[in-house]
Each structure stands twice: as structure tokens, then as C-alpha cells.
Design an enzyme around this catalytic site. Structure first.
Site, mmCIF file in Angstrom:
data_model
loop_
_atom_site.group_PDB
_atom_site.id
_atom_site.type_symbol
_atom_site.label_atom_id
_atom_site.label_comp_id
_atom_site.label_asym_id
_atom_site.label_seq_id
_atom_site.Cartn_x
_atom_site.Cartn_y
_atom_site.Cartn_z
ATOM 1 N N CYS A 194 8.074 -14.536 -0.198
ATOM 2 C CA CYS A 194 7.347 -13.844 0.732
ATOM 3 C C CYS A 194 6.153 -13.461 -0.273
ATOM 4 O O CYS A 194 5.418 -12.462 0.151
ATOM 5 C CB CYS A 194 7.966 -12.654 1.186
ATOM 6 S SG CYS A 194 9.570 -13.040 2.306
ATOM 7 N N CYS A 202 8.285 -3.267 2.816
ATOM 8 C CA CYS A 202 9.525 -4.146 3.137
ATOM 9 C C CYS A 202 10.466 -3.184 3.971
ATOM 10 O O CYS A 202 11.327 -3.678 4.540
ATOM 11 C CB CYS A 202 10.143 -4.364 1.764
ATOM 12 S SG CYS A 202 10.438 -2.646 0.871
ATOM 13 N N CYS A 261 9.553 -10.704 -3.642
ATOM 14 C CA CYS A 261 10.412 -11.858 -3.756
ATOM 15 C C CYS A 261 9.631 -13.193 -3.658
ATOM 16 O O CYS A 261 8.606 -13.059 -2.814
ATOM 17 C CB CYS A 261 11.160 -11.847 -2.420
ATOM 18 S SG CYS A 261 12.565 -10.444 -2.526
ATOM 19 N N CYS A 281 15.874 -9.457 6.735
ATOM 20 C CA CYS A 281 16.234 -9.951 5.361
ATOM 21 C C CYS A 281 16.002 -8.561 4.513
ATOM 22 O O CYS A 281 16.609 -8.292 3.626
ATOM 23 C CB CYS A 281 15.198 -11.178 5.150
ATOM 24 S SG CYS A 281 15.592 -11.951 3.452
ATOM 25 N N CYS A 282 14.830 -8.143 4.670
ATOM 26 C CA CYS A 282 14.425 -6.925 3.865
ATOM 27 C C CYS A 282 15.496 -5.621 3.947
ATOM 28 O O CYS A 282 15.767 -4.879 3.144
ATOM 29 C CB CYS A 282 13.147 -6.295 4.193
ATOM 30 S SG CYS A 282 11.941 -7.340 3.419
HETATM 31 S S1 SF4 Z 1 10.458 -9.653 0.707
HETATM 32 FE FE1 SF4 Z 1 11.093 -11.595 1.892
HETATM 33 S S2 SF4 Z 1 12.965 -12.657 0.721
HETATM 34 FE FE2 SF4 Z 1 12.557 -10.447 0.096
HETATM 35 S S3 SF4 Z 1 14.014 -9.165 1.317
HETATM 36 FE FE3 SF4 Z 1 12.123 -9.238 2.319
HETATM 37 S S4 SF4 Z 1 12.170 -10.955 3.779
HETATM 38 FE FE4 SF4 Z 1 13.587 -11.239 2.312
#
Ligand code: SF4
Length: 248
Positions: free
Chosen positions: A213, A236, A210, A129-130
Site C-alpha cells: 500500500c 490506517c 506496508c 486488513c488494517c
Molecule cells: S497498509 Fe495495506 S497491507 Fe498494511 S495493513 Fe493496511 S491494508 Fe494491509
């Protein structure tokens, strides 16, 4: 799903005989506003950007940038999953500081549609996701720059505890002008320059990313302890180097 995750540790030391090493040796005596000024106006004119999350401490570095060269590009990574208060803070702080070139960057819509159409990927694979929402967009935005400036500090702990003022990640110079600043120096700067605080700070947040998280910090732990709680993850990926994960 094929995915190359960035796994390498930050490369803090480059041989002084290399071009990257030359820069680090030449400017090794600088820090703070003087380092910032020299990097923007002498070492990398027109080829350097600032990255900012517009988080709880971001105003300090951005204030320095506004004093040195307010036209410097500021890259604001909007993952699409930020707190609304962060976006609001970005707009108001940009205006107050007179920053002239804040660039809002974000994930590729095609990547989201293919890999995270329901915005739930953070529940199953935070690294992926990151990578989609942060690493790739920033990497793309930095393509036309030779160097970028970050607001990381050593007191933030973990991988940041030995942060140098200048590093090279294999593709870009990274400049960390306030690496050695203390929490008290940050607080003093907020007061001295009447800088506004992030709206969520009064709710107890000390580090913001985000919303899925980010939690309140763990009592007695460092300021970033509310990030990716219960996971073996503290960064991240945008500060991992070199960027091994440049594709999906
Ligand atoms: S901090 Fe969490 S929601 Fe944001 S990009 Fe990374 S995994 Fe995704």
C-alpha cells in the site's frame, strides 16, 4: 465476515470539566520536548508509551524520547507486510538512540489464519486488513497504558491539519509533541543530531507503510500521497477514535 469498522472522526475537544479536559487545560501551554518530558515524567509516569512506524520522519520524535526518557516503551507495529528496510532501520535506529524498551507488536496469528491466510486481504478490503494488522494489535498493546505519544504533524495534511498537542480518543490520551513542527525543522533536527535516514528515503519515498500500500508520492502532492493510492483512504485506522472496531 462480520467486521465493525472504526468510523468516528478524531475527538479533538473534550469539555474542560471532564477529567480528560482537565489534563488538556492543565498542560495546554506545553509543546515539543517540554510536553514530552512532562507527559512521561509527571502526568503519566509508567503509564505512557510511544508508537512509532520507524518511517522516514520517525527518528525526530524517537530522538526526543531518547533524550527525555530512553526507557519509555516504544511500540513498533510490524504488520508482517513491512519493507525489509523498515525492519532493518528499526534495529539500527534503536541501537543508535539507545532506546531501551522497543516492543514489536503484530497481528494475532489466529486472525490472519482465519481472515487473511494468503496475505491478499489488502487487495479486496484495505480497511479490514488494517484493522487486523494494525488497529487490533495496537489496541491490545495499549491496554496497560493510559496515554500514547505519536509523531504526527499538521503539515501532513488531511485529518492531521488541525492536530492538537493533547487529545483524548475516548480510551486514551494521545500526545502529539511535534504537531506544529515544519518539514524544515525536521530536516534541521536530522542534521543537528546526525540522525540516520530511512534507507528508502533516497529512493524518493516520503511516507512508508506496508509495501503493498505504499508508492512514491504523487508529484506536487503531500508527503503521504503515496499511501493507498487511488483509494478514498488516508489513514490506517489507528488514529480514528473512539475505536469502534475492537472486534471482528
Ligand atoms: S497498509 Fe495495506 S497491507 Fe498494511 S495493513 Fe493496511 S491494508 Fe494491509
Amino acid at each position: 465476515m462480520k467486521f465493525d469498522k472504526a468510523t468516528s472522526a478524531p475527538e479533538h475537544h473534550v469539555a474542560s470539566s471532564s477529567p480528560a479536559g482537565d489534563v488538556m487545560v492543565r498542560y495546554a501551554h506545553l509543546e515539543g520536548a517540554e510536553l514530552l518530558d512532562t507527559m512521561i515524567n509527571e502526568a503519566f509516569p509508567g503509564r505512557i508509551a510511544v508508537s512509532s512506524s520507524f518511517g522516514t520522519e520517525s527518528a525526530v520524535l524517537l530522538h526526543l524520547v531518547s533524550q527525555v526518557a530512553p526507557e519509555t516503551p516504544v511500540l513498533f507495529l510490524n504488520t508482517g507486510l513491512l519493507f525489509a528496510q523498515t525492519e532493518q532501520y528499526q534495529r539500527s535506529l534503536q541501537k543508535q538512540l539507545g532506546l531501551k524498551d522497543v516492543r514489536i507488536i503484530g497481528p494475532d496469528p489466529d486472525h490472519l489464519e482465519q481472515y487473511d491466510p494468503k496475505s491478499k486481504l489488502h487487495k479486496s478490503d484495505t480497511d479490514m486488513c488494517c484493522h487486523l494488522r494494525k488497529v487490533l494489535p495496537l489496541q491490545h498493546a495499549l491496554g496497560s497504558f493510559d496515554a500514547w505519544i505519536t509523531g504526527r504533524k499538521r503539515f501532513q495534511g488531511s485529518a492531521r491539519s488541525e492536530l492538537p498537542f493533547i487529545e483524548h480518543d475516548g480510551s486514551h490520551y494521545k500526545i502529539n509533541p511535534i504537531a506544529n513542527w515544519s518539514p524544515q525543522e525536521l530536516k534541521d533536527t536530522f542534521v543537528a543530531h546526525n540522525l540516520p535516514h530511512h534507507p528508502l528515503e533516497e529512493a524518493g519515498y516520503t511516507s512508508l507503510g506496508c509495501y503493498p500500500c505504499t508508492n512514491l508520492p504523487v508529484l506536487g502532492s503531500d508527503a503521504r500521497s503515496g499511501r493507498w493510492v487511488d483509494q478514498n483512504k488516508t489513514e490506517c485506522g489507528i488514529h480514528n477514535a473512539p475505536w469502534a472496531g475492537d472486534s471482528i
